[in-house]
Enzyme design. Structure first.
Site, PDB file in Angstrom:
ATOM      1  N   ASN A  99      -7.137  -3.267   9.241  1.00 29.58           N
ATOM      2  CA  ASN A  99      -7.687  -4.324   8.391  1.00 29.58           C
ATOM      3  C   ASN A  99      -9.205  -4.275   8.251  1.00 29.58           C
ATOM      4  O   ASN A  99      -9.785  -5.053   7.492  1.00 29.58           O
ATOM      5  CB  ASN A  99      -7.286  -5.706   8.927  1.00 29.58           C
ATOM      6  CG  ASN A  99      -5.854  -6.073   8.585  1.00 29.58           C
ATOM      7  OD1 ASN A  99      -5.298  -5.605   7.586  1.00 29.58           O
ATOM      8  ND2 ASN A  99      -5.233  -6.904   9.412  1.00 29.58           N
ATOM      9  N   HIS A 201      -2.478  -0.522  -6.786  1.00 30.29           N
ATOM     10  CA  HIS A 201      -3.518   0.494  -6.588  1.00 30.29           C
ATOM     11  C   HIS A 201      -4.210   0.851  -7.906  1.00 30.29           C
ATOM     12  O   HIS A 201      -5.232   1.538  -7.895  1.00 30.29           O
ATOM     13  CB  HIS A 201      -2.911   1.762  -5.975  1.00 30.29           C
ATOM     14  CG  HIS A 201      -2.595   1.630  -4.521  1.00 30.29           C
ATOM     15  ND1 HIS A 201      -1.890   2.581  -3.808  1.00 30.29           N
ATOM     16  CD2 HIS A 201      -2.895   0.644  -3.624  1.00 30.29           C
ATOM     17  CE1 HIS A 201      -1.771   2.190  -2.549  1.00 30.29           C
ATOM     18  NE2 HIS A 201      -2.371   1.020  -2.413  1.00 30.29           N
TER      19      HIS A 201
END
Length: 333
Positions: A99, A201
């Site tokens: 993350n 994406h």
């Protein structure tokens, strides 16, 4: 409904795509589109205005917020646990290695939207950070040219956030189709849902380190992954030379990097998927027909994406004594 930043044609899909009957399950009944109609009736307009302001400051708002939502939902469910800052002896989710690449603009978008909501007296401390993140994600998608859809609401904020819980919960750039399907299935999502969500994406960006092996040291026989289009590989090597600064990031879709569209699938057809986990969707015969179908039919893709992200938003929802409404999205009450 503010129609200033989305294609009205896409709205015709809503009545079909967002019907509860599409996704039977225990969590869907706990969420509803008009959840705040009594406590904070204008919440969606408030959030939308805050997201729009942030988006006008930087386009990174869109991919950062979308990715934040995904990373939140795949670890402990959609409960804004990814927003929590580490403190004392607790290392929170956001500080797990997987993350650390989450852009700060995503967190800031949610924080700014939360501040805007709480600035309205009747709304103060009535709307969860988890719901604000879900709404902000929808708005970020629409602002970047993607479909506008109604968001189911009623999530509470999670009561825990541990970095240790992240391991093995998020897809990796080197995953094959079996690994992707397994991970998504663990969250109640199908292969089609996975392919649709992967298309986020189209407005994403990546640090060079995430795909460096594909362009510099793929194998003993091939420095460059043979699955990559040669021209695209050369372009990537130029933008991400060996030993490049780890902070350097590039657009995942070099053709329309600031537009949420189906060019993602057209790129895969040409060997221009940035991650192995992108390109495998076209190279594997089990998923190739879906990629080809959505590459040729933008509306079919958008319908599928709406269905998939709505289903994603139902993962691990906290209600009752399993959660609360945080006064500060980055800290527990």
């Amino acid at each position: 409904m503010d129609r200033s930043f989305y294609n009205p044609v896409v709205v015709v899909f809503l009545s079909v795509c967002l019907s509860f009957c599409l996704f039977p399950g225990t969590t869907s009944a706990k969420l509803r589109k008009n959840y705040y109609h009594k406590t904070c009736p204008n919440v969606e307009n408030i959030v939308r205005a805050a997201v729009t302001k942030k988006f006008q400051q930087t386009f990174v708002t869109a991919p950062a917020t979308i990715r934040l939502f995904f990373h939140d939902c795949f670890v402990q469910g959609c409960d804004a646990s990814v927003m929590i800052a580490s403190s004392g002896s607790n290392k929170a989710e956001k500080d797990h290695p997987d993350n650390l690449s989450l852009a700060g603009d995503g967190f800031d978008t949610v924080i700014k939207a939360k501040e805007a909501v709480d600035a309205v007296p009747r709304c103060k401390n009535k709307v969860s950070c988890a719901d604000i993140l879900a709404m902000a994600t929808r708005d970020a998608i629409a602002l970047s040219g993607g479909p506008y859809y109604e968001v189911e609401l009623g999530r509470l904020d999670g009561l825990s956030s541990r970095a240790a819980n992240v391991k093995g919960k998020l897809p990796q750039p080197f995953f094959n189709l079996n690994q992707l399907n397994s991970l998504f299935a663990a969250n109640g999502l199908t292969q089609n849902n996975m392919i649709a969500l992967s298309a986020a994406h189209t407005v994403g960006f990546s640090h060079c380190s995430k795909f460096a092996n594909r362009i510099h040291n793929f194998s003993r026989l091939n420095a460059v992954d043979p699955a990559l289009d040669r021209g695209y590989a050369a372009q990537l090597r130029q933008m991400c030379p060996k030993n490049v600064d780890t902070r350097v990031a590039i657009d995942m879709d070099l053709k329309t990097p600031r537009k949420f569209d189906n060019v993602y699938f057209k790129n895969l057809q040409k060997g221009k998927g940035l991650f192995s986990s992108d390109q495998v969707l076209f190279n594997d015969p089990r998923s190739k027909p879906t990629v080809n179908g959505w590459a040729n039919d933008s509306y079919a893709f958008k319908r599928a994406f709406i269905a998939a992200i709505t289903k994603l938003g139902r993962v691990g929802v906290k209600t009752g004594n399993k959660g609360n409404i945080r006064t500060n999205c980055a800290a527990f009450n």
